[in-house]
Enzyme design. Structure first.
Site, PDB file in Angstrom:
ATOM      1  CE  LYS A 137      -2.302   1.923   3.493  1.00 44.87           C
ATOM      2  NZ  LYS A 137      -1.962   3.312   3.542  1.00 44.87           N
ATOM      3  N   GLY A 190       2.596   4.517   0.684  1.00 49.08           N
ATOM      4  CA  GLY A 190       2.443   5.355   1.867  1.00 49.08           C
ATOM      5  C   GLY A 190       2.597   4.592   3.166  1.00 49.08           C
ATOM      6  CB  CYS A 191       2.320   0.990   4.034  1.00 49.04           C
ATOM      7  SG  CYS A 191       2.744  -0.160   5.361  1.00 49.04           S
ATOM      8  NE  ARG A 192       4.405   5.388   9.861  1.00 45.43           N
ATOM      9  CZ  ARG A 192       4.224   5.680  11.132  1.00 45.43           C
ATOM     10  NH1 ARG A 192       5.096   6.420  11.775  1.00 45.43           N
ATOM     11  NH2 ARG A 192       3.172   5.231  11.783  1.00 45.43           N
TER      12      ARG A 192
END
Length: 143
Positions: free
Chosen positions: A9, A11-13
């Protein structure tokens, strides 16, 4: 060096850190937005291998956190049907190298599979936002 198909996903860190570790380890990463794939039960199922069904589900997904979806109560067909309809329920990342597929990022398992550098990046499996009300900046309300 491996060519890794990596479903994330954006933007998922943790997905960002996982990709960085793979690249630092000499692998090529082809990243795709997990939400934009035309998943079917047949295309998803191979990523989960012999893992228990509850481990297929993203524990940080909004529907799981809200109690709407209880991973431990799902059977295989129910879990697959839910994930096909809502890709945020899929435990990330999904990865493939050749014909071998997996879900999640267990560092020891990935190291045994394709090799990783020795540095310890900390916990890159558990969503750092899971214990807080923080949402990823990329998309409010999405885990």
């Amino acid at each position: 060096m491996a060519d890794v198909l990596f479903f994330e996903k954006p933007g998922c860190r943790n997905n960002t850190r996982q990709k960085a570790l793979l690249i630092a380890s000499g692998h090529r990463v082809e990243a795709h937005d997990i939400r934009q794939q035309p998943w079917t039960a047949e295309t998803l199922r191979p990523y989960f291998g012999d893992k228990p069904v509850a481990q297929w589900i993203n524990p940080a997904a909004p529907r799981v956190k809200a109690g709407e979806v209880r991973p431990e109560a799902l059977d295989e067909s129910e879990a697959l049907a839910l994930m096909v309809k809502d890709a945020l329920l899929i435990r990330r990342p999904l990865m493939a190298v050749g014909q071998t597929k997996t879900c999640g990022f267990d560092r020891a398992a990935v190291n045994a599979w394709i090799g990783l550098i020795a540095q310890d990046p900390g916990d890159i499996e558990t969503c750092p936002s899971q214990a807080t009300n923080h949402r990823c900046a990329e998309e409010p309300g999405a885990a």
